[in-house]
Design a protein around this motif. Structure first.
Motif, PDB file in Angstrom:
ATOM      1  N   GLY A 102      79.510  53.400  94.937  1.00  0.00           N
ATOM      2  CA  GLY A 102      78.798  52.118  94.907  1.00  0.00           C
ATOM      3  C   GLY A 102      77.296  52.316  94.915  1.00  0.00           C
ATOM      4  O   GLY A 102      76.787  53.439  95.101  1.00  0.00           O
ATOM      5  N   ALA A 103      76.597  51.188  94.723  1.00  0.00           N
ATOM      6  CA  ALA A 103      75.134  51.252  94.685  1.00  0.00           C
ATOM      7  C   ALA A 103      74.550  51.480  96.073  1.00  0.00           C
ATOM      8  O   ALA A 103      73.512  52.131  96.216  1.00  0.00           O
ATOM      9  CB  ALA A 103      74.585  49.954  94.096  1.00  0.00           C
ATOM     10  N   THR A 104      75.205  50.961  97.090  1.00  0.00           N
ATOM     11  CA  THR A 104      74.665  51.099  98.457  1.00  0.00           C
ATOM     12  C   THR A 104      74.560  52.576  98.827  1.00  0.00           C
ATOM     13  O   THR A 104      73.538  53.021  99.364  1.00  0.00           O
ATOM     14  CB  THR A 104      75.561  50.341  99.463  1.00  0.00           C
ATOM     15  OG1 THR A 104      75.786  49.026  98.956  1.00  0.00           O
ATOM     16  CG2 THR A 104      74.895  50.240 100.819  1.00  0.00           C
ATOM     17  N   ILE A 137      71.728  54.228  96.801  1.00  0.00           N
ATOM     18  CA  ILE A 137      70.373  53.944  97.301  1.00  0.00           C
ATOM     19  C   ILE A 137      70.112  54.752  98.574  1.00  0.00           C
ATOM     20  O   ILE A 137      69.044  55.352  98.738  1.00  0.00           O
ATOM     21  CB  ILE A 137      70.189  52.426  97.534  1.00  0.00           C
ATOM     22  CG1 ILE A 137      70.295  51.675  96.201  1.00  0.00           C
ATOM     23  CG2 ILE A 137      68.855  52.127  98.220  1.00  0.00           C
ATOM     24  CD1 ILE A 137      70.570  50.192  96.333  1.00  0.00           C
ATOM     25  N   TYR A 160      67.550  43.212  99.305  1.00  0.00           N
ATOM     26  CA  TYR A 160      68.899  43.613  99.737  1.00  0.00           C
ATOM     27  C   TYR A 160      68.783  44.310 101.084  1.00  0.00           C
ATOM     28  O   TYR A 160      67.885  45.130 101.304  1.00  0.00           O
ATOM     29  CB  TYR A 160      69.502  44.536  98.668  1.00  0.00           C
ATOM     30  CG  TYR A 160      70.928  44.944  98.938  1.00  0.00           C
ATOM     31  CD1 TYR A 160      71.941  44.000  99.087  1.00  0.00           C
ATOM     32  CD2 TYR A 160      71.275  46.288  99.036  1.00  0.00           C
ATOM     33  CE1 TYR A 160      73.250  44.385  99.327  1.00  0.00           C
ATOM     34  CE2 TYR A 160      72.584  46.683  99.268  1.00  0.00           C
ATOM     35  CZ  TYR A 160      73.565  45.723  99.416  1.00  0.00           C
ATOM     36  OH  TYR A 160      74.857  46.105  99.650  1.00  0.00           O
ATOM     37  N   TYR A 210      68.047  48.379 102.215  1.00  0.00           N
ATOM     38  CA  TYR A 210      66.887  49.217 101.883  1.00  0.00           C
ATOM     39  C   TYR A 210      66.126  49.671 103.140  1.00  0.00           C
ATOM     40  O   TYR A 210      65.801  50.853 103.286  1.00  0.00           O
ATOM     41  CB  TYR A 210      65.877  48.476 100.985  1.00  0.00           C
ATOM     42  CG  TYR A 210      66.360  47.959  99.648  1.00  0.00           C
ATOM     43  CD1 TYR A 210      67.535  48.399  99.062  1.00  0.00           C
ATOM     44  CD2 TYR A 210      65.590  47.025  98.957  1.00  0.00           C
ATOM     45  CE1 TYR A 210      67.940  47.895  97.828  1.00  0.00           C
ATOM     46  CE2 TYR A 210      65.990  46.527  97.711  1.00  0.00           C
ATOM     47  CZ  TYR A 210      67.169  46.963  97.161  1.00  0.00           C
ATOM     48  OH  TYR A 210      67.554  46.467  95.943  1.00  0.00           O
ATOM     49  N   ASN A 266      64.073  45.735  92.297  1.00  0.00           N
ATOM     50  CA  ASN A 266      65.392  45.173  92.031  1.00  0.00           C
ATOM     51  C   ASN A 266      65.274  44.024  91.028  1.00  0.00           C
ATOM     52  O   ASN A 266      64.727  42.979  91.346  1.00  0.00           O
ATOM     53  CB  ASN A 266      66.004  44.681  93.367  1.00  0.00           C
ATOM     54  CG  ASN A 266      67.269  43.850  93.188  1.00  0.00           C
ATOM     55  OD1 ASN A 266      67.476  42.863  93.887  1.00  0.00           O
ATOM     56  ND2 ASN A 266      68.124  44.239  92.279  1.00  0.00           N
ATOM     57  N   ASP A 322      66.979  49.305  91.534  1.00  0.00           N
ATOM     58  CA  ASP A 322      68.299  48.737  91.790  1.00  0.00           C
ATOM     59  C   ASP A 322      68.608  47.743  90.682  1.00  0.00           C
ATOM     60  O   ASP A 322      68.047  46.647  90.636  1.00  0.00           O
ATOM     61  CB  ASP A 322      68.283  48.073  93.174  1.00  0.00           C
ATOM     62  CG  ASP A 322      69.619  47.465  93.565  1.00  0.00           C
ATOM     63  OD1 ASP A 322      70.478  47.261  92.686  1.00  0.00           O
ATOM     64  OD2 ASP A 322      69.798  47.166  94.762  1.00  0.00           O
ATOM     65  N   VAL A 382      71.828  46.623  89.774  1.00  0.00           N
ATOM     66  CA  VAL A 382      73.266  46.321  89.831  1.00  0.00           C
ATOM     67  C   VAL A 382      73.645  45.059  89.059  1.00  0.00           C
ATOM     68  O   VAL A 382      74.789  44.908  88.642  1.00  0.00           O
ATOM     69  CB  VAL A 382      73.806  46.225  91.285  1.00  0.00           C
ATOM     70  CG1 VAL A 382      73.614  47.518  92.039  1.00  0.00           C
ATOM     71  CG2 VAL A 382      73.221  45.060  92.048  1.00  0.00           C
ATOM     72  N   TYR A 383      72.685  44.160  88.841  1.00  0.00           N
ATOM     73  CA  TYR A 383      72.981  42.924  88.079  1.00  0.00           C
ATOM     74  C   TYR A 383      72.516  43.041  86.622  1.00  0.00           C
ATOM     75  O   TYR A 383      72.236  42.032  85.965  1.00  0.00           O
ATOM     76  CB  TYR A 383      72.340  41.715  88.771  1.00  0.00           C
ATOM     77  CG  TYR A 383      72.857  41.519  90.179  1.00  0.00           C
ATOM     78  CD1 TYR A 383      74.129  41.001  90.401  1.00  0.00           C
ATOM     79  CD2 TYR A 383      72.101  41.900  91.290  1.00  0.00           C
ATOM     80  CE1 TYR A 383      74.631  40.858  91.694  1.00  0.00           C
ATOM     81  CE2 TYR A 383      72.591  41.754  92.583  1.00  0.00           C
ATOM     82  CZ  TYR A 383      73.853  41.233  92.776  1.00  0.00           C
ATOM     83  OH  TYR A 383      74.362  41.095  94.049  1.00  0.00           O
ATOM     84  N   LYS A 421      79.904  45.040  90.359  1.00  0.00           N
ATOM     85  CA  LYS A 421      79.353  43.753  89.910  1.00  0.00           C
ATOM     86  C   LYS A 421      79.771  43.472  88.469  1.00  0.00           C
ATOM     87  O   LYS A 421      80.109  42.352  88.111  1.00  0.00           O
ATOM     88  CB  LYS A 421      77.821  43.788  89.978  1.00  0.00           C
ATOM     89  CG  LYS A 421      77.271  44.186  91.325  1.00  0.00           C
ATOM     90  CD  LYS A 421      77.457  43.115  92.363  1.00  0.00           C
ATOM     91  CE  LYS A 421      76.912  43.600  93.694  1.00  0.00           C
ATOM     92  NZ  LYS A 421      77.191  42.683  94.775  1.00  0.00           N
TER      93      LYS A 421
END
Ligand SMILES: Cc1ncc(COP(=O)(O)O)c(C=O)c1O
Length: 386
Positions: A100-102, A105, A126, A129, A171, A203, A205-206, A237
């Motif tokens: 995942g992105a979390t 990061i 988010y 961070y 982001n 970031d 993700v979208y 996502k």
């Protein structure tokens, strides 16, 4: 005999408690509210994607994959980035699959930030961070996005840059505000950072949720930014599978080497059958090319309904979040309002103040519209009294 003692613990994150997302989701369950708080779809992913996972498991892809990720998936990611943004990343040493992105990061921050280094974040942001930076021993430098508009304020970013600045986290499309950086804004950042040694954690993700014909301005499109950036994205996502927790990082080889040093002792590898499934599924571009239209229709449906209330709608250029000003609806502060809305009206939302370290309250709340139409209609019906 005296009972065994648990040694006294000194918290590494003393200021961190239960997140607002957990609190609001629990409240939503308690009051049977329509949950437009936490950002995840309430609809199923494509059954073909689930079939690919089954197929991968049955084909025996059940042991550790290579540390940086399944080669076919890294190749599919590299091809997608090149096709969309015109920059070539080598699957071999410039793309890494993450949990995942979390995690991506967190790992990026751990790989870049030395104790005492400053890292710029643009608030609201988010919620992972800032704790990430603290855990790395870094110093968080908060720069607000412009009030009301949530655009990058380059004068303020320039003022925050200094000899100790190691990185900036950006982001776009932006959670929570739904703003999308323009090409001019990306160019301004590129110019600002050109004379510095500052890294960018981007970031994205979208990336596949940008509306009204606009384009996502990935860092990958800007050579001066891409050379200093780790780009983070998430399959969760894009393919409606937030619970699978699979994402990726694209970065130049020298940055990827350092990223992977931390990654291999953090998660080491990521779920094998899911990686094979995603690689096969990515052969078809439609799931991501059709995503803007899919979410734009939901955005319009939700905005249309909300326009009949006293909420003042903020623009939503991307993501699956719609923000609304509550000042004509209530005198409560954002958090009190969200609690009241959940209890009395039966709709859960997120106070934007939760995404500022100092709890800055500007009378704005965030709704997630990644929901079945029926869910959105049910929420709108309840909100019509406001
Ligand atoms: C801006 C932003 N970054 C990262 C994430 C986390 O992505 P993942 O679920 O892949 O860890 C989210 C999820 O809400 C997000 O909104």
């Amino acid at each position: 005999m005296s009972p065994p003692n648990t040694p006294r613990l000194e918290s590494r994150l003393p200021a961190v408690g239960t997140t607002i997302f957990t609190v609001m989701s629990a409240l939503a369950t308690q009051y049977q509210a329509v949950n437009l708080g936490q950002g995840f779809p309430d609809f199923a992913c494509d059954p073909a994607l689930v079939n690919e996972v089954t197929r991968a498991m049955q084909a025996g892809h059940n042991q550790y994959p290579p540390m940086p990720g399944v080669a076919a998936l890294r190749e599919a990611v590299a091809a997608k980035i090149e096709g969309l943004y015109g920059r070539s990343y080598r699957a071999l040493d410039e793309i890494t699959i993450t949990a995942g992105a979390t995690q991506a990061i967190f790992t990026a921050v751990m790989a870049l930030v030395h104790p005492g280094d400053e890292v710029i974040v643009l608030e609201p942001c988010y919620d992972s961070y800032q704790p990430n930076i603290v855990l790395a021993g870094g110093v968080v430098v908060r720069v607000p996005l412009t009030p009301g508009g949530f655009r990058p304020d380059f004068a303020k970013i320039a003022a925050a840059l200094g000899p100790k600045t190691r990185a900036i986290i950006i982001n776009t499309p932006h959670n929570p505000s739904g703003t999308v950086w323009s090409e001019a804004e990306m160019l301004a950042l590129q110019d600002l950072l050109a004379p510095t040694n500052v890294f960018v954690i981007s970031d994205e993700v979208y990336e596949h949720m940008v509306f009204d014909g606009a384009q996502h301005q990935s860092v990958a499109r800007f050579p001066g930014l891409a050379a200093r950036a780790l780009i983070v994205s998430s399959f969760g996502k894009t393919y409606h599978v937030t619970g699978w927790k699979v994402g990726f990082v694209a970065a130049p080889a020298a940055l990827t080497t350092e990223f992977r040093k931390v990654h291999q002792f953090n998660v080491f590898t990521v779920n094998t059958p899911v990686q094979h499934a995603l690689a096969a599924y990515m052969a078809d571009a439609k799931p991501h090319t059709q995503l803007p239209a899919f979410y734009q229709r939901k955005r319009d449906l939700f905005r249309h309904g909300l326009a009949k209330t006293a909420f003042k709608l903020l623009p939503c250029q991307g993501t699956f979040f719609q923000c609304a000003d509550i000042s004509e609806v209530s005198d409560l502060n954002e958090t009190e309002f969200c609690e009241w809305l959940t209890r009395k009206i039966g709709v859960a939302a997120i106070p934007m103040s939760a995404l500022y370290a100092d709890g800055f309250d500007q009378r704005v709340v965030r709704f997630c519209f990644a929901k079945e139409d029926a869910t959105l209609h049910a929420a709108l019906e309840r909100l019509q009294s406001l």
